[in-house]
Design a protein around this motif. Structure first.
Motif, PDB file in Angstrom:
ATOM      1  N   SER A 274      -2.125  19.815  -0.532  1.00 41.07           N
ATOM      2  CA  SER A 274      -3.103  19.893   0.546  1.00 41.07           C
ATOM      3  C   SER A 274      -2.988  18.644   1.395  1.00 41.07           C
ATOM      4  O   SER A 274      -2.478  17.630   0.941  1.00 41.07           O
ATOM      5  CB  SER A 274      -4.503  19.995  -0.041  1.00 41.07           C
ATOM      6  OG  SER A 274      -5.469  19.664   0.927  1.00 41.07           O
ATOM      7  N   ASP A 275      -3.480  18.714   2.630  1.00 37.86           N
ATOM      8  CA  ASP A 275      -3.497  17.480   3.412  1.00 37.86           C
ATOM      9  C   ASP A 275      -4.915  17.137   3.834  1.00 37.86           C
ATOM     10  O   ASP A 275      -5.143  16.482   4.825  1.00 37.86           O
ATOM     11  CB  ASP A 275      -2.550  17.570   4.612  1.00 37.86           C
ATOM     12  CG  ASP A 275      -3.099  18.452   5.705  1.00 37.86           C
ATOM     13  OD1 ASP A 275      -4.026  19.227   5.411  1.00 37.86           O
ATOM     14  OD2 ASP A 275      -2.615  18.373   6.831  1.00 37.86           O
ATOM     15  N   LYS A 276      -5.867  17.587   3.041  1.00 39.56           N
ATOM     16  CA  LYS A 276      -7.269  17.342   3.361  1.00 39.56           C
ATOM     17  C   LYS A 276      -7.611  15.857   3.288  1.00 39.56           C
ATOM     18  O   LYS A 276      -8.436  15.358   4.034  1.00 39.56           O
ATOM     19  CB  LYS A 276      -8.165  18.087   2.364  1.00 39.56           C
ATOM     20  CG  LYS A 276      -8.230  19.567   2.644  1.00 39.56           C
ATOM     21  CD  LYS A 276      -9.682  20.035   2.697  1.00 39.56           C
ATOM     22  CE  LYS A 276      -9.822  21.330   3.455  1.00 39.56           C
ATOM     23  NZ  LYS A 276      -8.941  22.379   2.937  1.00 39.56           N
ATOM     24  N   GLN A 277      -6.987  15.152   2.338  1.00 41.06           N
ATOM     25  CA  GLN A 277      -7.299  13.740   2.128  1.00 41.06           C
ATOM     26  C   GLN A 277      -6.008  12.964   1.904  1.00 41.06           C
ATOM     27  O   GLN A 277      -4.920  13.539   1.879  1.00 41.06           O
ATOM     28  CB  GLN A 277      -8.204  13.605   0.888  1.00 41.06           C
ATOM     29  CG  GLN A 277      -9.568  14.204   1.088  1.00 41.06           C
ATOM     30  CD  GLN A 277     -10.343  14.274  -0.210  1.00 41.06           C
ATOM     31  OE1 GLN A 277      -9.842  14.723  -1.224  1.00 41.06           O
ATOM     32  NE2 GLN A 277     -11.577  13.815  -0.164  1.00 41.06           N
ATOM     33  N   ARG A 278      -6.152  11.643   1.756  1.00 36.51           N
ATOM     34  CA  ARG A 278      -4.992  10.822   1.412  1.00 36.51           C
ATOM     35  C   ARG A 278      -5.308  10.026   0.152  1.00 36.51           C
ATOM     36  O   ARG A 278      -6.417   9.474   0.031  1.00 36.51           O
ATOM     37  CB  ARG A 278      -4.672   9.832   2.543  1.00 36.51           C
ATOM     38  CG  ARG A 278      -4.303  10.481   3.848  1.00 36.51           C
ATOM     39  CD  ARG A 278      -2.921  11.109   3.807  1.00 36.51           C
ATOM     40  NE  ARG A 278      -2.614  11.723   5.080  1.00 36.51           N
ATOM     41  CZ  ARG A 278      -2.921  12.988   5.392  1.00 36.51           C
ATOM     42  NH1 ARG A 278      -3.518  13.756   4.503  1.00 36.51           N
ATOM     43  NH2 ARG A 278      -2.626  13.471   6.574  1.00 36.51           N
TER      44      ARG A 278
ATOM     45  N   THR B 261       0.845  -1.188   0.000  1.00 34.70           N
ATOM     46  CA  THR B 261       0.000   0.000   0.000  1.00 34.70           C
ATOM     47  C   THR B 261       0.879   1.236   0.000  1.00 34.70           C
ATOM     48  O   THR B 261       1.841   1.318   0.761  1.00 34.70           O
ATOM     49  CB  THR B 261      -0.924  -0.003   1.229  1.00 34.70           C
ATOM     50  OG1 THR B 261      -1.839  -1.098   1.093  1.00 34.70           O
ATOM     51  CG2 THR B 261      -1.710   1.286   1.344  1.00 34.70           C
ATOM     52  N   LEU B 262       0.571   2.171  -0.883  1.00 35.08           N
ATOM     53  CA  LEU B 262       1.287   3.443  -0.932  1.00 35.08           C
ATOM     54  C   LEU B 262       0.334   4.548  -0.488  1.00 35.08           C
ATOM     55  O   LEU B 262      -0.818   4.580  -0.924  1.00 35.08           O
ATOM     56  CB  LEU B 262       1.774   3.729  -2.364  1.00 35.08           C
ATOM     57  CG  LEU B 262       2.540   2.611  -3.064  1.00 35.08           C
ATOM     58  CD1 LEU B 262       2.896   3.026  -4.489  1.00 35.08           C
ATOM     59  CD2 LEU B 262       3.800   2.260  -2.306  1.00 35.08           C
ATOM     60  N   THR B 263       0.809   5.437   0.378  1.00 33.58           N
ATOM     61  CA  THR B 263      -0.046   6.551   0.806  1.00 33.58           C
ATOM     62  C   THR B 263       0.666   7.869   0.550  1.00 33.58           C
ATOM     63  O   THR B 263       1.868   7.984   0.705  1.00 33.58           O
ATOM     64  CB  THR B 263      -0.401   6.479   2.311  1.00 33.58           C
ATOM     65  OG1 THR B 263       0.738   6.866   3.088  1.00 33.58           O
ATOM     66  CG2 THR B 263      -0.847   5.100   2.737  1.00 33.58           C
ATOM     67  N   THR B 264      -0.122   8.866   0.134  1.00 34.01           N
ATOM     68  CA  THR B 264       0.425  10.214  -0.025  1.00 34.01           C
ATOM     69  C   THR B 264      -0.706  11.213   0.160  1.00 34.01           C
ATOM     70  O   THR B 264      -1.847  10.824   0.403  1.00 34.01           O
ATOM     71  CB  THR B 264       1.123  10.380  -1.392  1.00 34.01           C
ATOM     72  OG1 THR B 264       1.899  11.575  -1.366  1.00 34.01           O
ATOM     73  CG2 THR B 264       0.130  10.453  -2.532  1.00 34.01           C
ATOM     74  N   CYS B 265      -0.374  12.511   0.087  1.00 34.86           N
ATOM     75  CA  CYS B 265      -1.416  13.502   0.350  1.00 34.86           C
ATOM     76  C   CYS B 265      -2.241  13.764  -0.907  1.00 34.86           C
ATOM     77  O   CYS B 265      -1.815  13.524  -2.021  1.00 34.86           O
ATOM     78  CB  CYS B 265      -0.836  14.800   0.906  1.00 34.86           C
ATOM     79  SG  CYS B 265       0.406  15.569  -0.122  1.00 34.86           S
ATOM     80  N   HIS B 266      -3.462  14.264  -0.679  1.00 31.50           N
ATOM     81  CA  HIS B 266      -4.380  14.513  -1.778  1.00 31.50           C
ATOM     82  C   HIS B 266      -5.358  15.596  -1.371  1.00 31.50           C
ATOM     83  O   HIS B 266      -5.825  15.586  -0.254  1.00 31.50           O
ATOM     84  CB  HIS B 266      -5.141  13.230  -2.142  1.00 31.50           C
ATOM     85  CG  HIS B 266      -5.986  13.380  -3.349  1.00 31.50           C
ATOM     86  ND1 HIS B 266      -5.485  13.230  -4.613  1.00 31.50           N
ATOM     87  CD2 HIS B 266      -7.294  13.719  -3.487  1.00 31.50           C
ATOM     88  CE1 HIS B 266      -6.459  13.447  -5.484  1.00 31.50           C
ATOM     89  NE2 HIS B 266      -7.558  13.740  -4.838  1.00 31.50           N
ATOM     90  N   PRO B 267      -5.751  16.497  -2.224  1.00 24.96           N
ATOM     91  CA  PRO B 267      -5.126  16.758  -3.518  1.00 24.96           C
ATOM     92  C   PRO B 267      -3.724  17.327  -3.338  1.00 24.96           C
ATOM     93  O   PRO B 267      -3.341  17.659  -2.224  1.00 24.96           O
ATOM     94  CB  PRO B 267      -6.052  17.793  -4.145  1.00 24.96           C
ATOM     95  CG  PRO B 267      -6.809  18.403  -3.018  1.00 24.96           C
ATOM     96  CD  PRO B 267      -6.818  17.431  -1.900  1.00 24.96           C
ATOM     97  N   ARG B 268      -2.994  17.412  -4.395  1.00 21.69           N
ATOM     98  CA  ARG B 268      -1.638  17.936  -4.331  1.00 21.69           C
ATOM     99  C   ARG B 268      -1.640  19.285  -3.613  1.00 21.69           C
ATOM    100  O   ARG B 268      -2.571  20.065  -3.779  1.00 21.69           O
ATOM    101  CB  ARG B 268      -1.126  18.113  -5.763  1.00 21.69           C
ATOM    102  CG  ARG B 268       0.355  17.909  -5.886  1.00 21.69           C
ATOM    103  CD  ARG B 268       0.761  17.911  -7.334  1.00 21.69           C
ATOM    104  NE  ARG B 268       0.825  16.563  -7.865  1.00 21.69           N
ATOM    105  CZ  ARG B 268       0.548  16.253  -9.123  1.00 21.69           C
ATOM    106  NH1 ARG B 268       0.155  17.182  -9.957  1.00 21.69           N
ATOM    107  NH2 ARG B 268       0.666  15.024  -9.531  1.00 21.69           N
TER     108      ARG B 268
END
Lengths: 52, 292
Positions: free
Chosen positions: B263-267, B254-261
């Motif tokens: 921003s840290d609202k979502q992953r 599993t790879l996780t990063t921030c979303h949207p670019r």
């Protein structure tokens, strides 16, 4: 503010220009290497993890 | 007469120069405020430059160091003949690299050393392995976090990864190949659709996994966007609260990063499934690495 700094730089104009340049670079370096690295984790831009 | 001639310039000099207007307090205040605003704007611009470019340079250096340290460790350990029967041993030291990852569709120059741990400091070096999650090739969920903007931005283009794309992980003894799972939209017509692509030979929607009834993997798809608090995406079986014996767990990555670019609202989460592994041998490079 900028006028005040300019008036307080010693020496003739060419020397002052050089001094102003050095001052600006010093402030940029301070921001880049001290202030931003400190401030960055406090800002909501780059959190990539989920709690494990 | 002589006096008159001498006096003339005198009278010109006596004329007062036009007085320099003295700045009133209001004028000073307005100018000071304006200058402060301009300065603040410059500082914010500079911060963007720092975030997007300068951190890249600083992180590239750290990533190089970590990779060199890892190469040294791997090279020094090969003095002992590696017993293939022996379980792969990892020294997992916080902040130190223990494996490398490649995503061939991102180009032949896409490679990062994965470090142990996911603190801010760890992630400055490169993608970080969530402590306690499975190790490469093992059943469970080998989970890795990475930055999307700045700091080397290893997962910058993670949204462009599509199902069946390979994620190759190199450990000291093994090449491990994961492939991204079908996305929610692809699951329904998988067998008739993308499954025919040779890359997808060993990839199928996980919910069809042998289990009867409700599969614990019903919610495990190739890509999902979750809230930052949803830690269940890196559970051994993502989104499944019950226990699944280790022997029955799929080997996932599993790879996780921030979303949207920016921003840290979502992953943004990408799940992949183990499709292949090869023991490392001199000069051998897995064919998956050459995929485009």
């Amino acid at each position: 503010m900028y006028g005040w700094i300019w008036r307080h730089l010693p020496g003739p104009t060419p020397v002052r220009v050089l001094e102003a340049l050095v001052l600006a670079l010093a402030i940029i370096a301070l921001l880049m290497f001290v202030v931003f690295p400190w401030a960055e984790p406090l800002l909501p831009f780059n959190n990539v993890t989920t709690p494990s | 007469m002589v006096d008159r001639v001498d006096d003339e310039p005198e009278t010109v000099r006596v004329q007062r120069p036009t007085p320099v207007p003295v700045d009133g307090p209001l004028r000073k205040a307005v100018r000071g405020f304006g200058e402060l605003m301009i300065t603040a704007g410059l500082v914010i611009l500079l911060f963007v430059v720092y975030e997007v470019y300068v951190t890249d340079i600083l992180s590239a250096e750290k990533q190089d160091e970590a990779t060199t340290a890892l190469d040294d460790k791997w090279n020094s350990n090969t003095v002992e003949p590696v017993d293939p029967q022996r379980q792969v041993q990892y020294d997992l030291i916080d902040g130190q690299a223990f494996a490398k990852m490649y995503i061939p569709v991102f180009g032949p120059d896409y490679h990062f050393s994965i470090v142990e741990g996911t603190t801010d400091k760890n992630l400055e070096v490169g993608p970080g392995h969530y402590i306690g999650t499975a190790l490469p090739g093992n059943p469970g969920n080998f989970s890795v976090a990475g930055h999307r903007v700045g700091k080397g931005a290893p997962f910058n283009d993670l949204d462009l990864l599509s199902s069946c794309d390979a994620i190759v992980v190199e450990t000291q003894t093994t090449w491990v190949v994961y492939r991204m799972l079908p996305t929610t939209g692809e699951e329904a017509g998988w067998a008739e659709g993308k499954a025919k692509n040779p890359k997808c030979a060993k990839v199928a929607p996980l919910k069809d996994l042998a289990n009867t009834g409700a599969s614990p993997y019903a919610k495990t798809v190739g890509q999902e966007i979750v809230t930052p608090a949803q830690g269940e995406v890196i559970s051994p079986v993502p989104h499944f609260a019950g226990e699944v014996p280790v022997a029955q767990q799929a080997a996932l990555m599993t790879l996780t990063t921030c979303h949207p670019r920016f921003s840290d609202k979502q992953r943004l989460i990408v799940h992949a499934v183990l499709t292949m592994s090869y023991p490392k041998a001199n000069g051998f490079v897995p064919p998956e690495l050459k995929e485009q």
